[in-house]
Design a protein around this motif. Sequence first.
Motif, PDB file in Angstrom:
ATOM      1  N   ALA A 253       0.804  -1.309   0.045  1.00  0.00           N
ATOM      2  CA  ALA A 253      -0.037  -0.035   0.217  1.00  0.00           C
ATOM      3  C   ALA A 253       0.998   1.376   0.044  1.00  0.00           C
ATOM      4  O   ALA A 253       0.680   2.243  -0.763  1.00  0.00           O
ATOM      5  N   CYS A 254       2.121   1.210   0.805  1.00  0.00           N
ATOM      6  CA  CYS A 254       2.787   2.269   0.693  1.00  0.00           C
ATOM      7  C   CYS A 254       3.464   2.617  -0.412  1.00  0.00           C
ATOM      8  O   CYS A 254       3.492   3.735  -0.992  1.00  0.00           O
ATOM      9  N   ASP A 255       3.740   1.667  -1.302  1.00  0.00           N
ATOM     10  CA  ASP A 255       4.487   1.561  -2.597  1.00  0.00           C
ATOM     11  C   ASP A 255       3.470   2.160  -3.801  1.00  0.00           C
ATOM     12  O   ASP A 255       3.849   3.089  -4.437  1.00  0.00           O
ATOM     13  N   LEU A 256       2.231   1.694  -3.485  1.00  0.00           N
ATOM     14  CA  LEU A 256       1.379   2.219  -4.471  1.00  0.00           C
ATOM     15  C   LEU A 256       0.853   3.801  -4.109  1.00  0.00           C
ATOM     16  O   LEU A 256       0.853   4.483  -4.975  1.00  0.00           O
ATOM     17  N   ALA A 257       1.059   4.098  -2.845  1.00  0.00           N
ATOM     18  CA  ALA A 257       0.727   5.230  -2.373  1.00  0.00           C
ATOM     19  C   ALA A 257       1.889   6.162  -3.191  1.00  0.00           C
ATOM     20  O   ALA A 257       1.748   7.359  -3.473  1.00  0.00           O
ATOM     21  N   GLY A 258       3.029   5.889  -2.678  1.00  0.00           N
ATOM     22  CA  GLY A 258       4.181   6.663  -3.179  1.00  0.00           C
ATOM     23  C   GLY A 258       4.539   6.718  -4.869  1.00  0.00           C
ATOM     24  O   GLY A 258       4.878   7.881  -5.022  1.00  0.00           O
ATOM     25  N   CYS A 259       3.722   5.750  -5.636  1.00  0.00           N
ATOM     26  CA  CYS A 259       3.606   5.919  -6.947  1.00  0.00           C
ATOM     27  C   CYS A 259       2.534   6.458  -7.365  1.00  0.00           C
ATOM     28  O   CYS A 259       2.473   6.800  -8.584  1.00  0.00           O
ATOM     29  N   GLY A 260       1.694   7.190  -6.567  1.00  0.00           N
ATOM     30  CA  GLY A 260       0.548   7.910  -6.755  1.00  0.00           C
ATOM     31  C   GLY A 260      -0.730   7.332  -7.495  1.00  0.00           C
ATOM     32  O   GLY A 260      -1.510   8.052  -8.001  1.00  0.00           O
ATOM     33  N   TYR A 261      -0.796   6.269  -6.893  1.00  0.00           N
ATOM     34  CA  TYR A 261      -2.108   5.585  -7.214  1.00  0.00           C
ATOM     35  C   TYR A 261      -3.349   6.247  -6.448  1.00  0.00           C
ATOM     36  O   TYR A 261      -3.054   6.629  -5.346  1.00  0.00           O
ATOM     37  N   ASP A 262      -4.416   6.390  -7.021  1.00  0.00           N
ATOM     38  CA  ASP A 262      -5.725   6.851  -6.505  1.00  0.00           C
ATOM     39  C   ASP A 262      -5.895   5.865  -5.182  1.00  0.00           C
ATOM     40  O   ASP A 262      -5.972   4.743  -5.403  1.00  0.00           O
ATOM     41  N   SER A 263      -6.229   6.245  -3.962  1.00  0.00           N
ATOM     42  CA  SER A 263      -6.487   5.432  -3.014  1.00  0.00           C
ATOM     43  C   SER A 263      -7.719   4.386  -2.893  1.00  0.00           C
ATOM     44  O   SER A 263      -7.507   3.279  -2.564  1.00  0.00           O
ATOM     45  N   ASN A 264      -8.649   4.763  -3.647  1.00  0.00           N
ATOM     46  CA  ASN A 264      -9.878   4.070  -3.845  1.00  0.00           C
ATOM     47  C   ASN A 264      -9.769   3.134  -4.823  1.00  0.00           C
ATOM     48  O   ASN A 264      -9.989   1.775  -4.528  1.00  0.00           O
ATOM     49  N   HIS A 265      -9.136   3.278  -5.662  1.00  0.00           N
ATOM     50  CA  HIS A 265      -8.848   2.286  -6.671  1.00  0.00           C
ATOM     51  C   HIS A 265      -7.666   1.283  -6.259  1.00  0.00           C
ATOM     52  O   HIS A 265      -7.668  -0.130  -6.408  1.00  0.00           O
ATOM     53  N   ALA A 266      -6.537   1.785  -5.521  1.00  0.00           N
ATOM     54  CA  ALA A 266      -5.721   0.982  -4.983  1.00  0.00           C
ATOM     55  C   ALA A 266      -6.068   0.125  -3.988  1.00  0.00           C
ATOM     56  O   ALA A 266      -5.720  -1.156  -3.944  1.00  0.00           O
ATOM     57  N   THR A 267      -7.299   0.471  -3.307  1.00  0.00           N
ATOM     58  CA  THR A 267      -7.699  -0.184  -2.358  1.00  0.00           C
ATOM     59  C   THR A 267      -8.454  -1.494  -2.857  1.00  0.00           C
ATOM     60  O   THR A 267      -8.409  -2.619  -2.201  1.00  0.00           O
ATOM     61  N   GLU A 268      -8.946  -1.283  -3.843  1.00  0.00           N
ATOM     62  CA  GLU A 268      -9.685  -2.591  -4.656  1.00  0.00           C
ATOM     63  C   GLU A 268      -8.805  -3.723  -4.972  1.00  0.00           C
ATOM     64  O   GLU A 268      -8.755  -4.752  -4.856  1.00  0.00           O
ATOM     65  N   LEU A 269      -7.467  -3.100  -5.678  1.00  0.00           N
ATOM     66  CA  LEU A 269      -6.430  -3.939  -6.091  1.00  0.00           C
ATOM     67  C   LEU A 269      -5.606  -4.689  -4.879  1.00  0.00           C
ATOM     68  O   LEU A 269      -5.510  -5.773  -4.966  1.00  0.00           O
ATOM     69  N   LEU A 270      -5.476  -3.993  -3.661  1.00  0.00           N
ATOM     70  CA  LEU A 270      -5.064  -4.355  -2.613  1.00  0.00           C
ATOM     71  C   LEU A 270      -5.617  -5.396  -1.866  1.00  0.00           C
ATOM     72  O   LEU A 270      -5.190  -6.655  -1.403  1.00  0.00           O
ATOM     73  N   LEU A 271      -6.916  -5.174  -1.851  1.00  0.00           N
ATOM     74  CA  LEU A 271      -7.945  -6.346  -1.128  1.00  0.00           C
ATOM     75  C   LEU A 271      -8.109  -7.500  -2.014  1.00  0.00           C
ATOM     76  O   LEU A 271      -8.177  -8.610  -1.480  1.00  0.00           O
ATOM     77  N   ALA A 272      -7.933  -7.333  -3.237  1.00  0.00           N
ATOM     78  CA  ALA A 272      -8.005  -8.655  -4.269  1.00  0.00           C
ATOM     79  C   ALA A 272      -6.802  -9.313  -4.028  1.00  0.00           C
ATOM     80  O   ALA A 272      -6.726 -10.633  -3.896  1.00  0.00           O
ATOM     81  N   GLY A 273      -5.453  -8.530  -3.809  1.00  0.00           N
ATOM     82  CA  GLY A 273      -4.375  -9.180  -3.339  1.00  0.00           C
ATOM     83  C   GLY A 273      -4.125 -10.088  -1.928  1.00  0.00           C
ATOM     84  O   GLY A 273      -3.691 -11.050  -1.886  1.00  0.00           O
ATOM     85  N   ALA A 274      -5.020  -9.281  -0.996  1.00  0.00           N
ATOM     86  CA  ALA A 274      -4.761  -9.654   0.139  1.00  0.00           C
ATOM     87  C   ALA A 274      -5.693 -10.744   0.470  1.00  0.00           C
ATOM     88  O   ALA A 274      -5.526 -11.873   1.121  1.00  0.00           O
ATOM     89  N   ARG A 275      -6.833 -10.948  -0.381  1.00  0.00           N
ATOM     90  CA  ARG A 275      -8.082 -11.994   0.011  1.00  0.00           C
ATOM     91  C   ARG A 275      -8.330 -12.380   1.386  1.00  0.00           C
ATOM     92  O   ARG A 275      -8.232 -13.415   1.761  1.00  0.00           O
ATOM     93  N   PRO A 276      -8.858 -11.139   1.844  1.00  0.00           N
ATOM     94  CA  PRO A 276      -9.302 -11.641   3.529  1.00  0.00           C
ATOM     95  C   PRO A 276     -10.559 -12.433   3.259  1.00  0.00           C
ATOM     96  O   PRO A 276     -11.343 -12.366   2.406  1.00  0.00           O
TER      97      PRO A 276
END
Length: 345
Positions: A253-276
Amino acid sequence: MPNHPDHSTARSDAQVAVSGPAALDSLAAALSYRSLDWSVFPIRYGEKRPRVRWKGLQECLPDRNQVGDWFGCWPEDGIAVALGPLSGLLAIDVDGQEAHAELCNRLGTLPVTPAVKSGNPDPHRYHLFFKHPANLETRAKATPWHDQLEFRGHGGYIVLPPSVHKSGQRYAWLPGRSLEDVPLATLPDAIDEALKQEAHRRRPLAAACRLRVSRGVGFRIRLLHGISNDTRTFLSGRYADGPLWNQKLFRAACDLAGCGYDSNHATELLLAGARPWNSEEEQRALATIQSAFSQPRQPARSTALDPPSNRPVTSWEHGRITINEIGPAIQSRPEDGPRCERNSR
């Protein structure tokens, strides 16, 4: 697909063992459950936390020697079973009087099937066990009828007797409802239909992770070159079942934030990767992502594709990006596609 065992051939002597004198012996009980072709594993004494990594046990039964080693090493631990097609089990977790009343109202009467009394002193907290439906995809938890009436299937687990509840009381088979007394019942039609409707409404994981991007809805996704290989691996889901899950989520998440990803769309990607696998893990993951985006971050490191002095940005104006497409999309140079444009950072 794994070869699931034939649960109809489970030994009757194993059924006697889990409800007879050996029922207070975790090792004997665990081996008896394993003889029923149930995928069992230890949980910490007085808790519901798995002692071992268990998600692989949804697809592969532990052998008897492994079960013996676990409970020989931790003889006071509780027992849990991975639900779903492998164990041939679906469980209903009734958590209180309202949930009990809702279940009785929907079905007319409680099904005659094995039932476990929770260690909680509330008499309306119990678990019902059913044969897992053959042609129905289930998930860890579904609550189509009531928030405290959980239908639990593949991806989840449930505690078995003689485990100790945090109250100090043991889980126990209800009188006349042990595995010796009654066989596993077929799932009632009303519940089967409710789960089918739930599955129909639920988008598959890939669709849930798909990002629709168009000017018509007023936003665009920017895919930035320069995210680390570890972040790319995390987004693929390969770290979902491994150790240090939350720490790896935070770094990605820190990497995506540092690269300028929009937080809402990054959240979708990160949750898909985390697979809670349940709501508790999802809330924990969301809190971790929010923390990562709460302040300015720097990219983890540059990739070979992107010199740190001039990291290009790819803006996708139309189309879809799925988790499986992230790798190729990032590796494509911006000038390779007609829908991409070079922007300065």
